[in-house]
Design a protein around this motif. Sequence first.
Motif, mmCIF file in Angstrom:
data_model
loop_
_atom_site.group_PDB
_atom_site.id
_atom_site.type_symbol
_atom_site.label_atom_id
_atom_site.label_comp_id
_atom_site.label_asym_id
_atom_site.label_seq_id
_atom_site.Cartn_x
_atom_site.Cartn_y
_atom_site.Cartn_z
ATOM 1 N N ALA A 75 -5.812 5.992 -7.003
ATOM 2 C CA ALA A 75 -5.295 5.823 -5.859
ATOM 3 C C ALA A 75 -6.083 6.418 -4.463
ATOM 4 O O ALA A 75 -6.050 5.710 -3.714
ATOM 5 C CB ALA A 75 -3.883 6.663 -6.047
ATOM 6 N N ALA A 76 -6.834 7.648 -4.981
ATOM 7 C CA ALA A 76 -7.565 7.991 -3.827
ATOM 8 C C ALA A 76 -8.526 7.010 -3.704
ATOM 9 O O ALA A 76 -9.183 6.885 -2.430
ATOM 10 C CB ALA A 76 -8.220 9.227 -4.143
ATOM 11 N N ARG A 109 -3.796 10.647 7.817
ATOM 12 C CA ARG A 109 -2.883 9.824 6.772
ATOM 13 C C ARG A 109 -3.490 9.753 5.173
ATOM 14 O O ARG A 109 -2.630 9.648 4.319
ATOM 15 C CB ARG A 109 -3.096 8.290 7.377
ATOM 16 N N PHE A 110 -4.739 9.606 5.112
ATOM 17 C CA PHE A 110 -5.472 9.747 3.868
ATOM 18 C C PHE A 110 -4.941 10.984 2.951
ATOM 19 O O PHE A 110 -4.363 10.874 1.753
ATOM 20 C CB PHE A 110 -6.804 9.603 3.885
ATOM 21 N N LEU A 111 -4.919 12.115 3.709
ATOM 22 C CA LEU A 111 -4.603 13.315 2.998
ATOM 23 C C LEU A 111 -3.220 13.426 2.677
ATOM 24 O O LEU A 111 -2.955 13.872 1.776
ATOM 25 C CB LEU A 111 -5.017 14.527 3.793
ATOM 26 N N VAL A 112 -2.243 12.953 3.614
ATOM 27 C CA VAL A 112 -1.009 13.147 3.379
ATOM 28 C C VAL A 112 -0.597 12.124 2.301
ATOM 29 O O VAL A 112 0.284 12.653 1.385
ATOM 30 C CB VAL A 112 -0.290 12.727 4.828
ATOM 31 N N HIS A 113 -1.148 11.048 2.131
ATOM 32 C CA HIS A 113 -0.760 10.071 1.090
ATOM 33 C C HIS A 113 -1.126 10.664 -0.086
ATOM 34 O O HIS A 113 -0.225 10.559 -1.176
ATOM 35 C CB HIS A 113 -1.546 8.605 1.487
ATOM 36 N N GLN A 167 0.691 -1.150 0.042
ATOM 37 C CA GLN A 167 0.089 -0.028 0.043
ATOM 38 C C GLN A 167 0.807 1.348 -0.246
ATOM 39 O O GLN A 167 0.356 2.234 0.331
ATOM 40 C CB GLN A 167 -0.897 0.156 1.325
ATOM 41 N N GLY A 168 2.093 1.255 -0.626
ATOM 42 C CA GLY A 168 2.912 2.262 -0.426
ATOM 43 C C GLY A 168 3.102 3.174 -1.432
ATOM 44 O O GLY A 168 4.129 4.182 -1.400
ATOM 45 N N GLY A 169 1.918 3.285 -2.301
ATOM 46 C CA GLY A 169 1.851 4.616 -3.384
ATOM 47 C C GLY A 169 1.864 3.780 -4.807
ATOM 48 O O GLY A 169 2.386 2.935 -5.230
ATOM 49 N N TRP A 170 1.410 4.652 -5.607
ATOM 50 C CA TRP A 170 0.956 4.382 -7.026
ATOM 51 C C TRP A 170 2.100 5.021 -8.140
ATOM 52 O O TRP A 170 2.389 4.425 -8.903
ATOM 53 C CB TRP A 170 -0.240 4.574 -7.641
ATOM 54 N N ILE A 171 2.402 6.339 -7.814
ATOM 55 C CA ILE A 171 3.197 7.342 -8.791
ATOM 56 C C ILE A 171 4.955 7.034 -8.546
ATOM 57 O O ILE A 171 5.402 6.800 -9.807
ATOM 58 C CB ILE A 171 2.802 8.688 -8.257
ATOM 59 N N TRP A 172 5.475 6.727 -7.467
ATOM 60 C CA TRP A 172 6.698 6.717 -7.322
ATOM 61 C C TRP A 172 7.443 5.673 -8.035
ATOM 62 O O TRP A 172 8.699 6.091 -8.546
ATOM 63 C CB TRP A 172 7.266 7.173 -5.818
#
Length: 378
Positions: A122-123, A136-140, A88-93
């Motif tokens: 991702a949202a 956490r949601f907003l920061v992510h 669950q660590g991100g989609w873009i990077w």
Amino acid sequence: MAPPFPRRAPAAVRHSARLLDLAFALITVVGVVTGVMAAEVRESPWAGLIPLALFLGALLLFRRRWPLIVLLLSIGAIFLYRFNSHFQGGWIWPASIAYFSAACTPRVRWVALIGAAQLVYAAVDFWPVLSENANRFLVHIAGEGLLLASLIGAGLCHATALRWRERLRETDGRARAAEERLRAAREVHDIVAHTLAVVGVQLNVAADTLEEAPDEAAAALRVAKDVRNRAMADLTSLIGVLRDTSDGTAPQPDLAALDTLIADARAAGLRVVLDQRGDPASLPAAPAVAVYRIVQEALTNTLKHAGATTAEVTIERAPSAVTVEVKDDGRGCEEIVESHGLAGMRERASALGGTLAVGSAPGGFSVRARIPVAGSPV
């Protein structure tokens, strides 16, 4: 808008580009493996993580040729891995370099659209976290959006810088071409003026002696023909420059061609005395051509306007400069009109950091130029 990655570049540039692509591929492989493992994913790395990292890295080897396809395949691989893991660590990077490369192309709008669509997904995918931990949601999501904007912005800046550098090269090339055409135009003026002066004198001789001395008239016509043929060869070598092509260009005449120039003036009835001091043969090409053209223009003016019978050409080579002086015994002038010929001589001298002085001399007219050699001060 031209693509930022040219299809054909010098060998050294292509080699550097391949090394850079390989470095990006290695960074992506190491970065993806390290980032996912840092997220404490419990699956075996060989179950999907390492194949994903190797695939993303291998795609970057083709980022210059097919940047948008590389981006789409990278996103597809990330989707496939996310669906088959608990990451669950991100989609873009994981596709950062693919996004940057695609943003460097004219299709940056498509890149922004693809990134926005991935960000929306991702949202949606991360939506359950909102009710548990809104911060956490907003920061992510904000972090993913900021990263996406930064990558696209960096790609746009890079592409703009490349286009600006290319325009600077084109502008510099056009300036050099314009300077070369201006130089060629001056050469054409000098050649035409000198040829017309010599040929005109010879034609007058032929017309005056045609009936009384046919042999003398024939000799004058032969001289006029020879001068005309040499001028045509010189003009042919310069027309290519004026037409923006390098075909048919030839070396410019220097001091080695002075004998022919003086012979033409003598054939036109002007007694020319040449006095060379020092070692003029050691002159660099640019001052040598300038000296030749100044002598040519000065003798042309003498033949056309001065009504002189004798001209003295003195060329003195000093360690730091060369001095050329042409004096005749013709009509001096109280008021000097800056014609194209005089302006051309002055420009030739000043372009090399030298000076030109013209004016009446005792018993005639004088042209004197001093040109520094190898950057020495005048």
